[in-house]
Motif scaffolding. Structure first.
Motif, short mmCIF file in Angstrom:
data_model
loop_
_atom_site.label_atom_id
_atom_site.label_comp_id
_atom_site.label_asym_id
_atom_site.label_seq_id
_atom_site.Cartn_x
_atom_site.Cartn_y
_atom_site.Cartn_z
N GLU A 6 28.96 32.58 32.43
CA GLU A 6 29.89 32.90 33.50
C GLU A 6 29.60 34.29 34.04
N SER A 7 29.88 34.49 35.32
CA SER A 7 29.74 35.80 35.93
C SER A 7 30.68 35.87 37.14
N TYR A 94 38.09 34.12 31.82
CA TYR A 94 37.83 32.81 32.43
C TYR A 94 36.57 32.21 31.81
N TYR A 95 36.68 30.94 31.43
CA TYR A 95 35.59 30.23 30.77
C TYR A 95 35.25 28.96 31.53
N CYS A 96 33.99 28.57 31.45
CA CYS A 96 33.60 27.24 31.91
C CYS A 96 33.09 26.44 30.70
N ALA A 97 33.16 25.14 30.84
CA ALA A 97 32.76 24.27 29.74
C ALA A 97 32.22 22.95 30.29
N VAL A 98 31.35 22.34 29.53
CA VAL A 98 30.76 21.05 29.90
C VAL A 98 31.59 19.91 29.34
N ASP A 99 31.96 18.97 30.22
CA ASP A 99 32.59 17.73 29.78
C ASP A 99 31.48 16.70 29.65
N GLY A 112 30.99 28.59 27.76
CA GLY A 112 30.39 29.87 28.04
C GLY A 112 31.09 30.98 27.27
N GLN A 113 30.61 32.19 27.45
CA GLN A 113 31.16 33.33 26.69
C GLN A 113 32.38 33.95 27.40
N GLY A 114 32.60 33.57 28.65
CA GLY A 114 33.75 34.06 29.38
C GLY A 114 33.46 35.27 30.25
N THR A 115 34.26 35.42 31.29
CA THR A 115 34.17 36.60 32.16
C THR A 115 35.59 37.10 32.41
N GLN A 116 35.77 38.40 32.31
CA GLN A 116 37.10 39.00 32.43
C GLN A 116 37.47 39.16 33.90
N VAL A 117 38.67 38.72 34.23
CA VAL A 117 39.25 38.95 35.54
C VAL A 117 40.53 39.76 35.34
N THR A 118 40.60 40.89 36.01
CA THR A 118 41.78 41.74 35.94
C THR A 118 42.30 41.97 37.34
N VAL A 119 43.56 41.61 37.55
CA VAL A 119 44.19 41.78 38.86
C VAL A 119 45.24 42.88 38.74
N SER A 120 44.96 43.98 39.36
CA SER A 120 45.84 45.13 39.21
C SER A 120 45.64 46.09 40.37
N SER A 121 46.72 46.77 40.74
CA SER A 121 46.62 47.79 41.77
C SER A 121 46.38 49.16 41.15
#
Length: 121
Positions: A6-7, A94-99, A112-121
């Motif tokens: 993920e990216s 946030y992660y993605c995965a194969v079904d 996947g190993q995940g990617t961090q999403v931070t929503v902040s002002s």
């Protein structure tokens, strides 16, 4: 070796947008469904959306309907999650995965190993 990477995560202000990518290596995504999930601090993993090998979309979370859109580009061996109108409560890894079923049946295996999403002002 089958691998998902993920990216596209990062820090974004409320109301902003991000596009996450889930790139596959070691295999071709064409025949697989791919799901996006997220996990916020001290919360369980939450399913967001899944796209089948045929392009059919299953949305798991009502709150993200209309704001998050899953898509795939088989030529690039990549699945995307476009996130708009982001809110602080969208902060998570946030992660993605194969079904493995190819049809969003919940048979998620490789993650996947995940990617961090931070929503902040």
């Amino acid at each position: 070796q089958l691998q998902l990477v993920e990216s596209g995560g990062g820090l974004v202000q409320p109301g902003g947008s991000l596009r996450l990518s889930c790139a596959a290596s070691g295999f071709t995504l064409d025949y697989y469904a791919i799901g996006w999930f997220r996990q916020a601090p001290e919360k369980g993993r939450e399913g967001i959306s899944c796209i089948s090998s045929q392009g059919w979309i299953t949305n798991y979370a009502n709150s993200e309907k209309g704001r998050f859109t899953i898509s795939r580009d088989n030529a690039k061996n990549t699945v995307y999650l476009q996130m708009n109108s982001l809110k602080p409560e969208d902060t998570a890894v946030y992660y993605c995965a194969v079904d493995n079923s190819g049809a969003c049946r919940g048979l998620f295996g490789t993650w996947g190993q995940g990617t961090q999403v931070t929503v902040s002002s």
